[in-house]
Design a protein around this motif. Structure first.
Motif, PDB file in Angstrom:
ATOM      1  N   THR A  85      12.847   2.258  11.752  1.00  0.00           N
ATOM      2  CA  THR A  85      13.238   2.049  10.356  1.00  0.00           C
ATOM      3  C   THR A  85      12.667   0.779   9.764  1.00  0.00           C
ATOM      4  O   THR A  85      12.640   0.636   8.549  1.00  0.00           O
ATOM      5  N   SER A  86      12.196  -0.146  10.606  1.00  0.00           N
ATOM      6  CA  SER A  86      11.716  -1.402  10.021  1.00  0.00           C
ATOM      7  C   SER A  86      10.505  -1.155   9.148  1.00  0.00           C
ATOM      8  O   SER A  86      10.178  -1.957   8.292  1.00  0.00           O
ATOM      9  N   LEU A  87       9.829  -0.035   9.374  1.00  0.00           N
ATOM     10  CA  LEU A  87       8.621   0.207   8.600  1.00  0.00           C
ATOM     11  C   LEU A  87       8.883   1.009   7.330  1.00  0.00           C
ATOM     12  O   LEU A  87       8.114   0.940   6.382  1.00  0.00           O
ATOM     13  N   VAL A  88       9.998   1.759   7.277  1.00  0.00           N
ATOM     14  CA  VAL A  88      10.069   2.804   6.255  1.00  0.00           C
ATOM     15  C   VAL A  88      10.303   2.311   4.831  1.00  0.00           C
ATOM     16  O   VAL A  88       9.747   2.871   3.898  1.00  0.00           O
ATOM     17  N   VAL A  89      11.110   1.297   4.648  1.00  0.00           N
ATOM     18  CA  VAL A  89      11.316   0.822   3.276  1.00  0.00           C
ATOM     19  C   VAL A  89      10.123  -0.033   2.854  1.00  0.00           C
ATOM     20  O   VAL A  89       9.608   0.083   1.747  1.00  0.00           O
ATOM     21  N   ALA A  90       9.666  -0.870   3.803  1.00  0.00           N
ATOM     22  CA  ALA A  90       8.514  -1.724   3.509  1.00  0.00           C
ATOM     23  C   ALA A  90       7.313  -0.881   3.112  1.00  0.00           C
ATOM     24  O   ALA A  90       6.552  -1.247   2.227  1.00  0.00           O
ATOM     25  N   ARG A  91       7.180   0.279   3.762  1.00  0.00           N
ATOM     26  CA  ARG A  91       6.050   1.143   3.454  1.00  0.00           C
ATOM     27  C   ARG A  91       6.098   1.609   2.001  1.00  0.00           C
ATOM     28  O   ARG A  91       5.089   1.659   1.313  1.00  0.00           O
ATOM     29  N   GLU A  92       7.300   1.954   1.527  1.00  0.00           N
ATOM     30  CA  GLU A  92       7.421   2.405   0.136  1.00  0.00           C
ATOM     31  C   GLU A  92       6.999   1.289  -0.822  1.00  0.00           C
ATOM     32  O   GLU A  92       6.382   1.544  -1.840  1.00  0.00           O
ATOM     33  N   TRP A  93       7.349   0.065  -0.469  1.00  0.00           N
ATOM     34  CA  TRP A  93       6.954  -1.047  -1.347  1.00  0.00           C
ATOM     35  C   TRP A  93       5.462  -1.265  -1.301  1.00  0.00           C
ATOM     36  O   TRP A  93       4.810  -1.441  -2.317  1.00  0.00           O
ATOM     37  N   GLU A  94       4.918  -1.254  -0.079  1.00  0.00           N
ATOM     38  CA  GLU A  94       3.493  -1.552   0.056  1.00  0.00           C
ATOM     39  C   GLU A  94       2.620  -0.497  -0.592  1.00  0.00           C
ATOM     40  O   GLU A  94       1.582  -0.800  -1.154  1.00  0.00           O
ATOM     41  N   ARG A  95       3.021   0.770  -0.493  1.00  0.00           N
ATOM     42  CA  ARG A  95       2.168   1.820  -1.042  1.00  0.00           C
ATOM     43  C   ARG A  95       2.452   2.067  -2.507  1.00  0.00           C
ATOM     44  O   ARG A  95       1.861   2.962  -3.111  1.00  0.00           O
ATOM     45  N   GLY A  96       3.393   1.341  -3.078  1.00  0.00           N
ATOM     46  CA  GLY A  96       3.655   1.480  -4.502  1.00  0.00           C
ATOM     47  C   GLY A  96       4.512   2.680  -4.855  1.00  0.00           C
ATOM     48  O   GLY A  96       4.710   2.977  -6.024  1.00  0.00           O
ATOM     49  N   THR A  97       5.027   3.394  -3.846  1.00  0.00           N
ATOM     50  CA  THR A  97       5.840   4.554  -4.167  1.00  0.00           C
ATOM     51  C   THR A  97       7.237   4.156  -4.626  1.00  0.00           C
ATOM     52  O   THR A  97       7.917   4.906  -5.292  1.00  0.00           O
ATOM     53  N   MET A  98       7.642   2.915  -4.259  1.00  0.00           N
ATOM     54  CA  MET A  98       8.988   2.480  -4.608  1.00  0.00           C
ATOM     55  C   MET A  98       9.159   2.419  -6.122  1.00  0.00           C
ATOM     56  O   MET A  98      10.185   2.827  -6.652  1.00  0.00           O
ATOM     57  N   GLU A  99       8.142   1.924  -6.805  1.00  0.00           N
ATOM     58  CA  GLU A  99       8.248   1.767  -8.250  1.00  0.00           C
ATOM     59  C   GLU A  99       8.422   3.135  -8.918  1.00  0.00           C
ATOM     60  O   GLU A  99       9.230   3.292  -9.834  1.00  0.00           O
ATOM     61  N   ALA A 100       7.677   4.119  -8.406  1.00  0.00           N
ATOM     62  CA  ALA A 100       7.792   5.461  -8.978  1.00  0.00           C
ATOM     63  C   ALA A 100       9.163   6.058  -8.693  1.00  0.00           C
ATOM     64  O   ALA A 100       9.759   6.708  -9.548  1.00  0.00           O
ATOM     65  N   LEU A 101       9.688   5.807  -7.478  1.00  0.00           N
ATOM     66  CA  LEU A 101      11.006   6.335  -7.139  1.00  0.00           C
ATOM     67  C   LEU A 101      12.075   5.699  -8.014  1.00  0.00           C
ATOM     68  O   LEU A 101      12.986   6.364  -8.503  1.00  0.00           O
ATOM     69  N   LEU A 102      11.955   4.393  -8.204  1.00  0.00           N
ATOM     70  CA  LEU A 102      12.966   3.683  -8.980  1.00  0.00           C
ATOM     71  C   LEU A 102      13.008   4.176 -10.424  1.00  0.00           C
ATOM     72  O   LEU A 102      14.046   4.094 -11.080  1.00  0.00           O
ATOM     73  N   ALA A 103      11.879   4.681 -10.900  1.00  0.00           N
ATOM     74  CA  ALA A 103      11.838   5.141 -12.280  1.00  0.00           C
ATOM     75  C   ALA A 103      12.424   6.545 -12.439  1.00  0.00           C
ATOM     76  O   ALA A 103      12.462   7.074 -13.532  1.00  0.00           O
ATOM     77  N   THR A 104      12.862   7.147 -11.331  1.00  0.00           N
ATOM     78  CA  THR A 104      13.515   8.458 -11.435  1.00  0.00           C
ATOM     79  C   THR A 104      15.023   8.250 -11.379  1.00  0.00           C
ATOM     80  O   THR A 104      15.490   7.154 -11.053  1.00  0.00           O
ATOM     81  N   PRO A 105      15.796   9.298 -11.661  1.00  0.00           N
ATOM     82  CA  PRO A 105      17.263   9.124 -11.645  1.00  0.00           C
ATOM     83  C   PRO A 105      17.853   8.949 -10.243  1.00  0.00           C
ATOM     84  O   PRO A 105      19.076   8.909 -10.104  1.00  0.00           O
ATOM     85  N   MET A 106      17.048   8.834  -9.215  1.00  0.00           N
ATOM     86  CA  MET A 106      17.550   8.691  -7.849  1.00  0.00           C
ATOM     87  C   MET A 106      18.535   7.523  -7.709  1.00  0.00           C
ATOM     88  O   MET A 106      18.348   6.472  -8.290  1.00  0.00           O
ATOM     89  N   THR A 107      19.594   7.729  -6.914  1.00  0.00           N
ATOM     90  CA  THR A 107      20.565   6.646  -6.725  1.00  0.00           C
ATOM     91  C   THR A 107      20.314   5.948  -5.394  1.00  0.00           C
ATOM     92  O   THR A 107      19.609   6.453  -4.523  1.00  0.00           O
TER      93      THR A 107
END
Lengths: 368, 375, 582
Positions: B198-220
């Protein structure tokens, strides 16, 4: 060309030490391990709990229990009164071991017969249990000898024992020199292999390749900073061992540092090889981990190599840690001479040349 | 920000995570191959049972007495005995070729006959290996005692009495170190695997830029975090079962507990170690730092302070206090109990209690630190 | 590309209202957004332009509710993006600069994920999918992993994911960066269709020709709104101030730098054979006759463009003199062939990335390598500078194969890559020292070279700043400094201006023009067609082949056809590529 290598080395060191997070990652493990390991890594048994089921209840047994409680191994004596309680005490790990003193104990002592005592050990901690049992045996023997004093056949200390190099068998005398080898492993490997894959990931590697540097020089430029880091860390541990933990350094510093050079070189060989077959930092990190963990476990640090099956003992020959631990301990505690050190440096040389060649080949193959 | 939990979004996120796991060869490597390799190394490489220790014998007395005693030692299954002159043997000791030297001086036979109680044996050991040194000492002393009694018996001499301690190892009658080291090793392996996964999984979303796209959706937040836990929990349980199966069927360690208890304790433990990985990943947002921190925070402390090799009660109080903070400590006792003693609930319940606290702490902190915006 | 501004039939009540908005970041003293008040209306594309660090991305993130405003209000359809996050996020579609596609998931799986996250289900999901897949032309690629798509296709898929659930407001952050002209036009066409359906679109871009097509433009500079209105209004500011210098006989680069030295000239660029200049306000009647333009040159009045207005409002271009070039020694050999590719071929497995490519570059020339994403120009470029070994064929630089050569040959090239491959954790000075070091500069020469770079690129206040924290423009300057410090006679530039704003790009080209005048040879790749105009010759790579080569004007002529008599470089690019595939 040496100027260009110096430029590479300086850059590498600036990157390593430039940011706070990087510095912390280099220093924290050393400090923490220096503080915790010598304290934690001990196979002595101290401050444990001994359960006693005294079925005899006589004066003799009270005396005996008194003696148990004075031993450093047992901080607490838990008196139990039945076999059910005995079972739950062991099951629930409320005591490391239990001594059952049979009802005829006092009588047999008085008769001069051999009294029997039963020890119940927790198989989940049988190593500690065995060590504690050794203490129990000593106490019992001592007790018996005194009880029998005046009787005809007195047994004196049967054997003279001398522990060379570490006369009190202090555990941290064993741990600290080994730490010189184990702690430096992690940083050296990480610095070598991750810095290379980071350059690859960030595109700066291409920048190096189009420069007049040759792949060989780039590898040298990666090797030197890693070896410097390893040497500094090793020195810190060495100094802490001598001045903080007061372990007498017996041997020759020249021999120690000389062999440390070859040790670090063989590590760098592994590091470069790992990074030459990985394209991302994550892969390199996993690679380092997959190499390092077995290397530490099979080095003889956690358990003696003699205890391993033969095929595994053969594998340990390829482990640079195994050879260097022998050298550090030898030079540190035993004043090992050049003759002996050379025999352990030889395998390091072989490992270094094999890994460096492999790294060089796979490096070139990837570029091609 | 009152937002409702949507099962659909959660399942879609889980599906995405699972597909990523399945398609990334490194997750299979981490969760199945790595644990097996580690288990084999722990299983065979980590053996505290003395076995064929090389011992030197200096036989300066060639008489029957000395030979007789010497043959006693040569026959021992613990020792490989080499003999030679004193100088050669002490040299071998210094070089680490032998771990101990036993000297039977030239007057051994004479003195044994005259004063059977006196000390005609000298043992030298290599103090640089304290464990082996004390084993050699204890073993030779024991052998000497036995031999003396044996001799006394033969000659009808008065036998020196000695107190017999009859030792019985519950759960592990032959006191094999493997039987308690393997369950401990599984703990170490699972700590590392859980945190590494798990140490890689959230960091990966940030590094690949997918986090910003996820945050812009209604996801909680809850959907996001649960989707990070559930698939990796599955993977973690898989590797736990692989480890336990390998321990039982390949390494031959008896397992006396129930599968239900194993799954229960394993679940709570995994939640704590996955939680630690997630927290580090969330805090660093950088795969490299997260993995390195996870390894430092998981591997070394678990190895040193979990009581897996080193007895916690023997450590200084402050170190003992530190060890209380390490989830692996509780899982080690649970695993050792489950393997050797069976479902001893008083032990398991206490461990479960501490493990739950750790899991709640790590997951709670991750919850708090999970960004809902880019600020 | 010309689509008329939106028909006025669509309702035009603002969908976004921003009042007195301010955003401060903890780490920086200057606010990223300073007291901004504006509205965004539906049914048209609102362009968001401005130099690097103007606050474009920050503004879009504030609209998407990803950042908390420091003060002021943001209302999206009357809702607060922070407190009503869930509602707002289902109304808006936000496509960040680096859109979060999961590269190990297929096209369809990415769509399915975002559909679920946006609560698009059932029949609506199926109809959305088929509509968007047809729209983006990705129907045949649904099973392909997103990581295996070309840059343009990735952007289209990102847009498709953003459009799921038919949002009413679309926020696109530099959607067209790093995308070739053909894909750029497709993206733009897609957005137009949406706008015609009544959507509000905010389109942030570094391409000013795109901004020119927007119905409304917001020009941000250092967090402030400098201009708000239809782009024609900005263009009108510079009406009549644009001149074209035609029929230049000598070097157009020298002409450009001479004109730019003239006090009445504000800005200028090379455009193929011609030089295009913008005169200062009030200098419309300026006499350029005292500037030496060469014997045959004549001056025409040119049509003003949005870019001119942009430069004008930001206070003009960077000037025509390159301090860098002044310090570079003249490279003697002119007119010889210094870079040559002969039947250059590279295969990866059964895929041929470069197929028998031939070209040669003469000393003192700028050679541009153009082509759509994934056409093979990067592969060719890498083979030329020795980073890739050709499968067959020869790539030589000054007669030497760089791949196999000794390091002396590599000493004579400078290399700058699109990501400005600097050491991000080192300071500006440390980077300079390092590159000076590996190129073997030492002693006084090293010190002088570094001091010179610091002077030329105005690094004095920044020498101890960590490279990662530099603004993009400065990173690019530093990368250039590192590449030229050892005074190489040959420069390899791989998309050297990607994502950089127009003014910084002009400055960059001023330096390149300057050093080329000194005899340095440059090989460059770019997606900016206005930069292609600077090249002496261009090679157009498509599907691994060199499909056209020649001067910019030759390529334009080649592409001309009835109905397109005077194509721009971009038109030429598209014509030639599409003509080849047809």
């Amino acid at each position: 060309m040496h100027l260009r290598i110096i430029a590479l080395v300086i850059k590498e060191l600036q990157m390593l030490l430039g940011d706070a997070a990087g510095r912390r990652l280099l220093i924290m493990p050393v400090v923490l391990q220096l503080l915790l390991f010598p304290a934690a890594a001990t196979l002595e048994v101290k401050n444990n709990t001994l359960a006693v089921f005294d079925q005899d209840g006589g004066k003799a047994t009270a005396e005996l229990i008194q003696r148990f409680s004075q031993a450093q191994a047992f901080e607490r004596i838990l008196v139990i009164h039945g076999s059910d309680e005995l079972k739950s005490v062991i099951d629930e790990q409320r005591a490391l071991l239990a001594i059952v003193i049979p009802e005829d104990f006092s009588r047999r002592i008085a008769q001069g017969a051999n009294p029997r005592v039963q020890a119940i050990l927790d198989g989940r901690r049988s190593n500690s249990g065995q060590i504690a049992l050794g203490y129990i045996n000593q106490i019992l023997n001592q007790y018996q000898r005194e009880m029998m004093a005046g009787m005809e056949w007195v047994q004196s200390e049967p054997v003279t024992v001398r522990h060379w190099f570490n006369s009190n068998l202090k555990y941290h005398w064993f741990v600290l020199p080994s730490l010189v080898a184990t702690i430096t492993t992690a940083s050296t490997l990480i610095v070598t292999s991750l810095s290379l894959s980071r350059e690859r990931e960030q595109g700066t590697f291409d920048q190096l390749l189009v420069s007049p540097l040759t792949p060989g020089l780039i590898m040298v430029g990666k090797a030197i900073p890693a070896m410097l880091v390893g040497t500094v860390q090793g020195t810190i541990i060495l100094l802490a061992g001598i001045f903080v933990y007061g372990i007498p350094f017996q041997g020759s510093l020249v021999l120690l540092y000389g062999s440390m050079f070859f040790y670090l070189l063989s590590l760098v060989g592994f590091g470069l090889f790992i990074s030459s077959i990985c394209s991302t930092q994550q892969q390199a990190f996993l690679g380092v981990f997959c190499f390092m963990m077995p290397a530490v476990l099979l080095s003889g640090f956690s358990a003696p190599i003699e205890n391993m099956p033969t095929w595994m003992q053969w594998i340990t020959w390829g482990d640079p840690l195994r050879h260097f631990i022998v050298i550090v301990k030898g030079v540190f505690l035993k004043d090992m001479g050049l003759n002996q050190v050379a025999w352990h440096v030889l395998p390091l040389l072989v490992i270094a040349s094999v890994t460096l060649t492999a790294a060089n080949l796979s490096f070139r193959r990837r570029l091609g | 920000m009152p937002q409702s939990f949507s099962q659909r979004r959660f399942l879609a996120l889980c599906r995405k995570e699972t597909l990523q796991i399945v398609r990334d060869p490194s997750s299979l490597l981490i969760s199945v191959i790595l644990p097996l390799v580690m288990l084999v190394i722990f299983g065979y490489g980590l053996n505290l049972d003395a076995n064929r220790i090389r011992v030197g014998l200096v036989l300066e007395d060639q008489g029957d007495e000395a030979r007789e005693f010497a043959s006693e030692l040569v026959g021992s299954r613990y020792f490989t005995v080499v003999s030679g002159p004193r100088l050669e043997m002490t040299q071998a000791l210094a070089n680490g070729k032998v771990r101990g030297v036993l000297v039977l001086a030239s007057d051994f036979g004479r003195r044994t006959l005259l004063h059977p109680g006196e000390a005609p044996i000298q043992i030298l050991t290599d103090g640089a290996e304290p464990n082996t040194a004390s084993f050699v000492e204890n073993y030779v002393e024991g052998a000497w005692k036995v031999w003396q009694q044996h001799r006394a018996n033969q000659r009808g001499l008065p036998m020196p009495t000695s107190m017999d301690v009859e030792a019985r190892f519950w759960f592990n009658p032959s006191a094999k170190s493997r039987n308690y080291l393997i369950p401990g090793s599984i703990t170490i392996i699972m700590t590392v695997i859980g945190a590494l996964l798990t140490s890689l999984v959230v960091a990966r979303e940030w590094e690949r830029g997918t986090m910003e796209a996820l945050l812009a959706t209604p996801m909680t937040r809850a959907e996001f975090l649960l989707s990070k836990i559930l698939p990796y929990y599955g993977l973690g349980i898989l590797s736990l079962l692989v480890c336990v199966a390998a321990a039982i069927f390949i390494l031959g360690v008896p397992f006396r507990g129930s599968v239900g208890a194993l799954l229960l304790v394993g679940t709570v433990f995994l939640l704590s170690s996955l939680g630690m990985g997630l927290l580090l990943s969330t805090l660093t947002r950088n795969q490299f730092n997260a993995a390195q921190a996870a390894l430092n925070a998981a591997f070394m402390p678990a190895m040193m302070l979990s009581g897996f090799i080193y007895e916690i009660r023997s450590m200084p109080l402050i170190v003992q206090a530190v060890s209380r903070l390490i989830p692996a400590r509780y899982f080690v006792t649970s695993m050792q109990t489950l393997f050797q003693a069976g479902d001893v609930w008083p032990v398991l319940v206490l461990d479960l209690f501490y493990l739950s606290i750790a899991a709640i702490y790590f997951l709670g902190m991750t919850w708090r630190k999970t960004a809902r915006s880019l600020d | 590309m010309g689509t008329d501004p939106t028909p006025s039939t669509i309702r035009t009540d603002p969908v976004v209202e921003i009042r007195q908005l301010q955003k401060l970041f903890k780490k920086t003293a200057k606010p990223a957004i300073e007291t901004l008040t504006m509205v965004i209306r539906p049914g048209k594309v609102t362009g968001l332009v401005g130099p690097d660090g103007a606050g474009k991305t920050t503004l879009l993130r504030l609209l998407a509710g990803l950042l908390h405003p420091t003060s002021g209000t943001v209302r999206v359809m009357g809702l607060d993006p922070i407190t009503d996050a869930e509602k707002v996020r289902s109304i808006i579609g936000y496509m960040p600069q680096k859109f979060g596609l999961y590269e190990d998931l297929t096209v369809l799986e990415n769509l399915e994920l975002y559909a679920a996250l946006r609560n698009v289900v059932g029949e609506r999901r199926e109809s959305d999918f088929s509509r968007l897949l047809a729209f983006t032309d990705l129907k045949t690629f649904t099973e392909r992993r997103a990581g295996k798509l070309s840059g343009g296709m990735k952007q289209k898929l990102g847009l498709a994911c953003t459009l799921l659930g038919t949002p009413q407001i679309l926020l696109l952050d530099e959607a067209s960066v790093g995308v070739d002209p053909i894909s750029r036009r497709e993206l733009w066409r897609m957005v137009q269709v949406l706008v015609d359906g009544g959507l509000a679109v905010v389109w942030s871009t570094a391409y000013l020709d795109e901004a020119e097509l927007c119905a409304e433009v917001l020009l941000l500079h250092e967090g402030r709104l400098l201009f708000d209105g239809p782009p024609s209004q900005l263009t009108d500011r510079v009406k009549g101030r644009c001149r074209l210098i035609r029929d230049i006989s000598g070097s157009r680069r020298q002409v450009l730098s001479r004109v730019l030295r003239c006090g009445s000239v504000m800005d200028g660029v090379v455009q193929g054979r011609n030089v295009r200049i913008l005169l200062k306000k009030g200098s419309e009647e300026a006499d350029l006759s005292q500037v030496d333009l060469g014997a045959s040159a004549r001056i025409d009045v040119g049509a003003a463009r949005f870019e001119d207005g942009f430069i004008d409002i930001l206070g003009g271009g960077p000037g025509g003199d390159s301090v860098l070039a002044e310090h570079i020694p003249r490279v003697p050999h002119a007119a010889e062939v210094v870079i040559e590719a002969r039947a250059l071929t590279k295969r990866f497995g059964d895929f041929t990335a470069a197929d028998h490519i031939d070209f040669s570059v003469h000393g003192g020339e700028i050679f541009g390598l153009l082509g759509p994403n994934g056409a093979g120009k990067s592969t060719t470029f890498k083979m030329m500078c020795g980073l890739l070994v050709p499968t067959s064929g020869i790539a030589t630089v000054m007669g030497i194969d760089l791949k196999r050569s000794a390091s002396e040959a590599r000493q004579r090239i400078g290399y700058m890559a699109q990501k400005f491959s600097l050491y991000g954790s080192l300071t500006v000075r440390q980077n300079l020292l390092f590159f000076a070091g590996i190129y073997g500069l030492q002693g006084d020469r090293k010190r002088e070279a570094i001091d010179q770079m610091i002077r030329v690129f105005a690094f004095e206040p920044l020498v101890n700043v960590i490279a990662d924290t530099l603004p993009l423009g400065f990173k690019q300057r530093l990368a250039l400094a590192c590449a030229v410090m050892h005074e190489p006679p040959i420069l390899f530039l791989d998309e050297p201006t990607s994502g950089v704003d127009p003014i910084t790009r002009r400055e960059f080209w001023t330096h390149i023009n300057g050093v080329v005048e000194k005899g340095v040879t440059v090989m460059v790749t770019t997606h900016f067609m206005d930069e292609a105009e600077y090249c002496d010759r261009i090679g157009l790579v498509y599907r691994g082949k060199l499909i056209a080569a020649g001067t910019p004007d030759e390529l334009k002529e080649k592409a001309a056809r009835p109905g397109l008599e005077d194509p721009t470089m971009e038109d030429a690019f598209i014509e030639l590529v599409q003509g080849y595939s047809a």
